[in-house]
Design a protein around this motif. Structure first.
Motif, PDB file in Angstrom:
ATOM      1  N   TYR A 107       0.819  -1.218   0.000  1.00  0.00           N
ATOM      2  CA  TYR A 107       0.000   0.000   0.000  1.00  0.00           C
ATOM      3  C   TYR A 107       0.850   1.265   0.000  1.00  0.00           C
ATOM      4  O   TYR A 107       0.407   2.296   0.503  1.00  0.00           O
ATOM      5  CB  TYR A 107      -0.923  -0.030   1.221  1.00  0.00           C
ATOM      6  CG  TYR A 107      -2.332   0.492   1.011  1.00  0.00           C
ATOM      7  CD1 TYR A 107      -3.365   0.094   1.853  1.00  0.00           C
ATOM      8  CD2 TYR A 107      -2.645   1.401   0.005  1.00  0.00           C
ATOM      9  CE1 TYR A 107      -4.665   0.570   1.698  1.00  0.00           C
ATOM     10  CE2 TYR A 107      -3.936   1.888  -0.160  1.00  0.00           C
ATOM     11  CZ  TYR A 107      -4.938   1.461   0.697  1.00  0.00           C
ATOM     12  OH  TYR A 107      -6.219   1.948   0.542  1.00  0.00           O
TER      13      TYR A 107
ATOM     14  N   LEU B  64       1.621   8.613   2.890  1.00  0.00           N
ATOM     15  CA  LEU B  64       0.259   9.056   2.615  1.00  0.00           C
ATOM     16  C   LEU B  64       0.038   9.410   1.145  1.00  0.00           C
ATOM     17  O   LEU B  64      -0.994   9.089   0.554  1.00  0.00           O
ATOM     18  CB  LEU B  64      -0.048  10.265   3.509  1.00  0.00           C
ATOM     19  CG  LEU B  64      -1.483  10.777   3.547  1.00  0.00           C
ATOM     20  CD1 LEU B  64      -2.454   9.657   3.849  1.00  0.00           C
ATOM     21  CD2 LEU B  64      -1.601  11.866   4.607  1.00  0.00           C
ATOM     22  N   LYS B  65       1.018  10.057   0.534  1.00  0.00           N
ATOM     23  CA  LYS B  65       0.859  10.467  -0.862  1.00  0.00           C
ATOM     24  C   LYS B  65       0.866   9.268  -1.808  1.00  0.00           C
ATOM     25  O   LYS B  65       0.101   9.229  -2.775  1.00  0.00           O
ATOM     26  CB  LYS B  65       1.950  11.470  -1.263  1.00  0.00           C
ATOM     27  CG  LYS B  65       1.719  12.840  -0.665  1.00  0.00           C
ATOM     28  CD  LYS B  65       1.862  13.975  -1.651  1.00  0.00           C
ATOM     29  CE  LYS B  65       1.277  15.283  -1.112  1.00  0.00           C
ATOM     30  NZ  LYS B  65       1.665  16.463  -1.923  1.00  0.00           N
TER      31      LYS B  65
ATOM     32  N   ARG C   9      -0.117   6.333  -0.933  1.00  0.00           N
ATOM     33  CA  ARG C   9      -1.416   5.703  -0.698  1.00  0.00           C
ATOM     34  C   ARG C   9      -2.513   6.421  -1.456  1.00  0.00           C
ATOM     35  O   ARG C   9      -3.430   5.795  -1.977  1.00  0.00           O
ATOM     36  CB  ARG C   9      -1.749   5.674   0.797  1.00  0.00           C
ATOM     37  CG  ARG C   9      -1.503   4.339   1.436  1.00  0.00           C
ATOM     38  CD  ARG C   9      -2.205   4.207   2.734  1.00  0.00           C
ATOM     39  NE  ARG C   9      -3.614   4.471   2.556  1.00  0.00           N
ATOM     40  CZ  ARG C   9      -4.465   4.688   3.535  1.00  0.00           C
ATOM     41  NH1 ARG C   9      -4.040   4.670   4.789  1.00  0.00           N
ATOM     42  NH2 ARG C   9      -5.729   4.932   3.292  1.00  0.00           N
ATOM     43  N   ALA C  10      -2.420   7.740  -1.523  1.00  0.00           N
ATOM     44  CA  ALA C  10      -3.436   8.506  -2.253  1.00  0.00           C
ATOM     45  C   ALA C  10      -3.455   8.110  -3.727  1.00  0.00           C
ATOM     46  O   ALA C  10      -4.517   7.897  -4.309  1.00  0.00           O
ATOM     47  CB  ALA C  10      -3.173   9.998  -2.107  1.00  0.00           C
TER      48      ALA C  10
ATOM     49  N   ASP D 170      -4.808   4.591  -4.056  1.00  0.00           N
ATOM     50  CA  ASP D 170      -6.262   4.610  -3.860  1.00  0.00           C
ATOM     51  C   ASP D 170      -6.992   5.128  -5.093  1.00  0.00           C
ATOM     52  O   ASP D 170      -8.013   4.573  -5.495  1.00  0.00           O
ATOM     53  CB  ASP D 170      -6.633   5.474  -2.646  1.00  0.00           C
ATOM     54  CG  ASP D 170      -6.543   4.711  -1.337  1.00  0.00           C
ATOM     55  OD1 ASP D 170      -6.480   5.372  -0.275  1.00  0.00           O
ATOM     56  OD2 ASP D 170      -6.528   3.466  -1.355  1.00  0.00           O
ATOM     57  N   MET D 171      -6.480   6.195  -5.692  1.00  0.00           N
ATOM     58  CA  MET D 171      -7.144   6.730  -6.886  1.00  0.00           C
ATOM     59  C   MET D 171      -7.159   5.688  -7.990  1.00  0.00           C
ATOM     60  O   MET D 171      -8.191   5.428  -8.615  1.00  0.00           O
ATOM     61  CB  MET D 171      -6.440   7.997  -7.378  1.00  0.00           C
ATOM     62  CG  MET D 171      -6.786   9.219  -6.566  1.00  0.00           C
ATOM     63  SD  MET D 171      -6.265  10.724  -7.382  1.00  0.00           S
ATOM     64  CE  MET D 171      -4.574  10.847  -6.816  1.00  0.00           C
ATOM     65  N   TYR D 172      -6.004   5.075  -8.232  1.00  0.00           N
ATOM     66  CA  TYR D 172      -5.920   4.098  -9.320  1.00  0.00           C
ATOM     67  C   TYR D 172      -6.830   2.906  -9.047  1.00  0.00           C
ATOM     68  O   TYR D 172      -7.583   2.449  -9.896  1.00  0.00           O
ATOM     69  CB  TYR D 172      -4.486   3.602  -9.489  1.00  0.00           C
ATOM     70  CG  TYR D 172      -3.485   4.665  -9.873  1.00  0.00           C
ATOM     71  CD1 TYR D 172      -2.131   4.490  -9.628  1.00  0.00           C
ATOM     72  CD2 TYR D 172      -3.878   5.858 -10.486  1.00  0.00           C
ATOM     73  CE1 TYR D 172      -1.188   5.456  -9.979  1.00  0.00           C
ATOM     74  CE2 TYR D 172      -2.943   6.834 -10.832  1.00  0.00           C
ATOM     75  CZ  TYR D 172      -1.596   6.615 -10.572  1.00  0.00           C
ATOM     76  OH  TYR D 172      -0.677   7.578 -10.916  1.00  0.00           O
TER      77      TYR D 172
END
Lengths: 221, 222
Positions: A82, A86-87, A89-90, A93-95
């Motif tokens: 993952y 944080l970035k 993960r962002a 998450d979007m993909y």
């Protein structure tokens, strides 16, 4: 108690397949309990095992996890799929949310009545080739690296491979305009845990056959 | 330049409302650019700022984030509303997925054909009172604490309050069998940032009426 995660679902892909992919890619052995008729689902509901009365449900680390994304998030984090911050993960998450949307379209197709199939097929292939695949081709092109995010394997790569193979089942040349996705597919398929999952005899499930559809519908409706 | 997050969506609730709630609860000021016509949406698409050609889109920390859950997860993690460890995150994720499913039913309700609307509303109330609310009532009962997870305010609490208020708009006394949820509602509504968001003049959006349904249909061609 074996200690291995145990998956509760029917013997088909549906919403559990992405979870099977993630566990397999992480090299985690897992067991499966299959729902074959409505009574199997009712029993789980009556036992209080299903937080919202629904499957997928995965017994893992002393919890009975439900909700596809909650389960996938847990597995991805636990097995370092993952990203590192944080970035990352962002981005992942979007993909991955885009991939879940496409997965819904592809998964649904096999369960549609015959008269809805043609239009749905056109829409699903249009989205695949014009909305989703171009994004991932561009991501790979822009950074020139082997993996979608952070130069290391993540759930985004695993879920993208899953989607590519599902799309190819409906249109074998769907990657014709996407050379980087073609090499991505080969590269990720060759990762030992994934290569193993792609071999016959693994816990990967086949595309639902038309004859099975009524049986699946009966379990849930 | 950090700047305030900027939200791109219609003037209605839709999929952006949970994001507005979470930012507000975290005390984060944000700006909004409203899509009012089909052309506004086309412009965003042609500018190449929508990863999958869809909104919500939120400009935040130098990113143009899309996908509701990705945006919410980012905000929750950034503002410490996502639990303290993996297990707490798992519970928050499960709870939030439940309230997402419930609010999703309500969000689509105004767009249902007229002849199925009444049945759909009955289903929403049934699901709320037999599938979802009992879970959260039990969670609060079992641990006896003020918040759903980890004895601390999290995304799950904010999302549940949002869901409760939305269902109450459908049926005002829907919490009658859920005393702990009633107390929860009172408690969470009183948190200063949330109390402020619940006041008139905030960026909270009203329920979607028939007139706005027509606007949305035009913008998204649905």
């Amino acid at each position: 108690m074996s200690g291995k995660p145990r998956l509760h679902y029917y013997n088909g892909r549906g919403r559990m397949e992405t979870i099977r992919w993630l566990l397999a890619a992480a090299g985690v052995e897992f067991e499966e309990s299959y729902l074959e008729k409505k009574e199997d689902l009712t029993k789980l509901q009556k036992d209080g095992s299903l937080l919202f009365q629904q499957v997928p449900m995965v017994e893992i680390d002393g919890m009975k996890l439900v909700q596809t994304r909650a389960i996938a998030n847990y597995i991805a984090t636990k097995y370092n799929l993952y990203g590192k911050d944080l970035k990352e993960r962002a981005l992942i998450d979007m993909y991955v949310e885009g991939m879940f949307d496409l997965n819904e379209l592809l998964m649904k197709h096999g369960y549609l009545p015959a008269n809805e199939k043609e239009q749905h097929f056109a829409n699903m292939m249009d989205k695949t080739e014009n909305r989703y695949f171009p994004v991932f081709e561009k991501v790979l092109k822009d950074h020139g690296k082997d993996f979608l995010v952070g130069n290391q394997l993540s759930r985004a790569d695993i879920q993208l491979l899953e989607i590519i193979l599902m799309a190819e089942e409906w249109k074998p040349d769907v990657l014709a305009k996407f050379p980087l996705l073609q090499s991505f597919k080969a590269r990720i398929s060759n990762i030992p845990t994934i290569k193993k999952f792609l071999q016959p005899g693994s816990q990967r499930k086949p595309l639902v056959r038309e004859e099975e559809v009524p049986k699946v519908i009966k379990i849930f409706y | 330049m950090a700047g305030k997050p900027k939200l791109h969506y219609t003037k209605g609730r839709g999929k952006m409302e949970s994001i507005r709630w979470l930012l507000a609860a975290a005390g984060v000021e944000f700006e909004e650019e409203f899509i009012e016509t089909k052309e506004d949406l086309e412009k965003l698409r042609n500018d190449g700022v929508l990863l999958f050609q869809q909104v919500p889109m939120v400009e935040i920390d130098g990113m143009r984030m899309v996908q509701t859950r990705a945006i919410l997860s980012y905000i929750a993690a950034k503002y410490n509303l996502y639990g303290k460890d993996l297990k707490e995150r798992a519970w928050i994720d499960m709870y939030v997925e439940g309230t997402t499913d419930l609010m999703g039913m309500i969000m689509y309700h105004p767009f249902q054909p007229a002849d199925t609307k009444e049945k759909n509303l009955a289903l929403i109330i049934e699901r709320a009172t037999t599938r979802y609310f009992p879970v959260y009532e039990k969670a609060l009962k079992d641990h006896g604490q003020d918040y759903l997870v980890g004895n601390k305010l999290s995304w799950a609490d904010v999302h549940l309050l949002e869901a409760i208020l939305m269902v109450e708009e459908c049926k005002a006394d829907v919490l009658s069998a859920f005393p702990l949820l009633q107390a929860f509602k009172g408690r969470i509504s009183n948190i200063p940032t949330i109390k402020k968001f619940l006041q008139p003049g905030s960026q909270r959006k009203p329920p979607t009426d028939e007139k706005f349904v027509a606007v949305v249909r035009k913008i998204f061609n649905i």
